[in-house]
Scaffold this active site. Sequence first.
Site, PDB file in Angstrom:
ATOM      1  CB  SER A  11      55.384  50.514  28.343  1.00 47.07           C
ATOM      2  OG  SER A  11      55.895  49.492  27.759  1.00 47.07           O
ATOM      3  N   GLY A  49      54.239  48.821  31.870  1.00 44.00           N
ATOM      4  CA  GLY A  49      54.617  47.444  32.625  1.00 44.00           C
ATOM      5  C   GLY A  49      53.301  46.467  32.842  1.00 44.00           C
ATOM      6  CG  ASN A  82      55.290  44.790  29.967  1.00 41.61           C
ATOM      7  OD1 ASN A  82      56.581  45.051  30.013  1.00 41.61           O
ATOM      8  ND2 ASN A  82      54.366  45.501  29.839  1.00 41.61           N
ATOM      9  CG  ASP A 187      64.259  51.423  26.569  1.00 45.98           C
ATOM     10  OD1 ASP A 187      63.943  51.145  25.298  1.00 45.98           O
ATOM     11  OD2 ASP A 187      63.041  51.351  27.211  1.00 45.98           O
ATOM     12  CG  HIS A 190      59.948  50.975  25.840  1.00 49.90           C
ATOM     13  ND1 HIS A 190      60.944  50.632  26.910  1.00 49.90           N
ATOM     14  CD2 HIS A 190      58.512  50.437  26.184  1.00 49.90           C
ATOM     15  CE1 HIS A 190      59.996  50.143  28.024  1.00 49.90           C
ATOM     16  NE2 HIS A 190      58.744  50.023  27.708  1.00 49.90           N
TER      17      HIS A 190
END
Length: 212
Positions: A11, A49, A82, A187, A190
């Site tokens: 991402s 992801g 991830n 969030d 990121h």
Amino acid sequence: MTDLYVAIGDSLTTGFGALPGNGFVPVYRRMAAGRLRREVISNNLGVNGLTTAGLKQRLQGYPMYRQAIGNAEIITLSIGGNDLIRAARASSGQPGNATALLQQALQECKRNFAEIMAMLNHWKGAGRSPYIIRVVGLYNPYPQVEAATDWVRQFNRYASQCSSRDCGFASIYNEFAGNERGLLSIDHVHPNGRGYRVIADKLNGLGYGRLY
């Protein structure tokens, strides 16, 4: 003359968390075009992801990846975050096994990363055209978790060993550590636009090798 820039990874490569055009891929593409003084076209193959295992599987099984990379003068790779996130979430439910789970995930992540880099170098090394590969290091999305900090540092030390005449490692850990509030999106995982700019600056600072 035109250069092809292919971005692969997770991402961070897609630019998740920032407004369109503000991820590190489009920003770095513009920087590259300015430094090389020619057109640079980007092909963003990032997948939200994606883990190291997932990227390895795509490189092995999707001919479009091999074709795109084979034609590219510039390649960026962002992967590994991830793997950490999944391991941290799994270990949170098993506090007694947290360290073991994180270490197991780290070893698997390192193995996958090594195989990914071997594929990229093999595909590019077979040709005679100049190219550069740039690896984006990890920052720690869980700065409050000591085990995660250690995980990220160990992965970065390992990944930085990929450095060669054609491959460079963009270390971003120190830029993000302690500055998460200003560089991460809402969030808290990121990067925001400023964070992606930091990544692009670090990539640009590695230069462009034999592409000049």
